[in-house]
Design an enzyme around this catalytic site. Structure first.
Site, PDB file in Angstrom:
ATOM      1  CB  THR A 181     -12.424 -26.266  -6.253  1.00  0.00           C
ATOM      2  OG1 THR A 181     -12.761 -26.320  -7.639  1.00  0.00           O
ATOM      3  CG2 THR A 181     -11.237 -25.346  -6.070  1.00  0.00           C
ATOM      4  CB  VAL A 210      -6.745 -23.387 -17.278  1.00  0.00           C
ATOM      5  CG1 VAL A 210      -6.443 -22.836 -15.883  1.00  0.00           C
ATOM      6  CG2 VAL A 210      -5.574 -24.227 -17.773  1.00  0.00           C
ATOM      7  CB  THR A 232     -15.412 -24.232  -4.794  1.00  0.00           C
ATOM      8  OG1 THR A 232     -15.863 -25.459  -5.387  1.00  0.00           O
ATOM      9  CG2 THR A 232     -16.383 -23.805  -3.710  1.00  0.00           C
TER      10      THR A 232
END
Length: 315
Positions: A181, A210, A232
């Protein structure tokens, strides 16, 4: 002129000196530098925090080293499904997209959702229909194809495993894993915060999974009264813990300092639950934190009048 600051991350995970070649480390450091340069130039010119973080995220999305945009990992079906979000503390508005394909820079689309729609989150085909109405350029599958990412899929595609991290080296046996991320948080000269996050998700994911990245309050949050946060890590844990908003709440309701709030959530709450990862955070006074409970996190900060500071390893 008031001071400004931008903080960035490129993912966290088991990132150690022993598993990082000098050349690869150089490439990652250059990627972090490029993001800081893009964002800090805007802040130094008196631009907004929203413009700064968008510019920083775009450099990550264009860099195949990072699991966002062009470097996104592959789903079980061999596709690239991307998520992104952005939030402006000045207005309290936010925009997010989930499960999109063929959009070169998902963060731009998230920004468009925030600025040019009445909604907060759009997903899948609906998000792409909105992108077409906004005259976004679409990229073919070949643009997003990175051999290393495809090889990662092939290693586990015939299993029931969903890889929550991905190897940051061409050799998966090197033992290095990374939560893919990217994120940015900025404070502009007007005293306004903004935060953004973008990701390609996780290798071999199915069923339109997701993570926390596009969920406001979980992976991204910004409030001028408290702080801006970009996360993250293991998305499911960050969603259940509402990590980004939790940081803000501890500051607003418990009078925690930014450092205390980040430590409480990342090093105590998440560790207790078994969640690995990290976050970057910045408050309205310019205090910054880059905290993680993993072996490392690609990160960097640039304050007005100061040099770039980059970090990868825990020490």
């Amino acid at each position: 002129m008031n001071k400004h600051c931008i903080v960035i991350h490129g993912g966290a995970g088991t990132i150690t000196r022993n598993s990082m070649s000098p050349e690869l480390e150089k490439q990652y450091r250059q990627g972090l530098t490029d993001a800081l340069v893009a964002g800090s130039k805007i802040l130094e010119a008196g631009g907004t925090s929203v413009d700064a973080i968008e510019a920083a995220i775009i450099t990550f999305e264009d860099n195949p080293l990072y699991n966002a945009g062009r470097g996104s990992v592959f789903t079980h079906d061999g596709k690239n499904e991307m998520d992104a979000s952005i939030m402006c503390a000045k207005t309290g508005l936010a925009g997010a997209v989930a499960g999109i394909t063929h959009i070169k820079n998902p963060i731009k689309l998230a920004r468009a959702v925030m600025d040019k729609s009445e909604h907060v989150m759009l997903c899948g085909l609906g998000a792409e229909e909105f992108a077409k109405s906004m005259k976004f350029d679409f990229e073919p599958d070949a643009y997003f194809y990175v051999q290393q990412r495809y090889d990662q899929l092939m290693q586990i595609r015939d299993t029931d495993k969903t890889q929550m991290d991905h190897s940051a080296t061409p050799d998966p046996k090197a033992g290095q894993k990374k939560f893919g991320t990217v994120g940015a948080v900025a404070l502009d000269v007007f005293g306004n915060l903004a935060a953004a996050t973008s990701t390609g998700g996780m290798t071999n994911k199915r069923f339109g999974r997701v993570g926390d990245t596009p969920i406001i309050g979980a992976g991204t949050y910004a409030n001028n009264k408290t702080c801006g946060v970009s996360c993250t890590g293991h998305g499911e844990f960050f969603i259940r813990s509402v990590v980004a908003y939790d940081i803000s709440c501890l500051i607003e309701y418990k009078n925690f300092t930014l450092k205390q709030a980040c430590d409480e959530v990342v090093n105590k709450k998440l560790v207790k639950l078994g969640g690995e990862g990290g976050l970057i955070a910045l408050d309205a006074q310019g205090n910054a934190e880059m905290v993680f409970n993993s072996e490392g996190m690609y990160r960097g900060i640039k304050r007005s009048g100061e040099d770039f500071v980059l970090g990868i390893y825990k020490d």
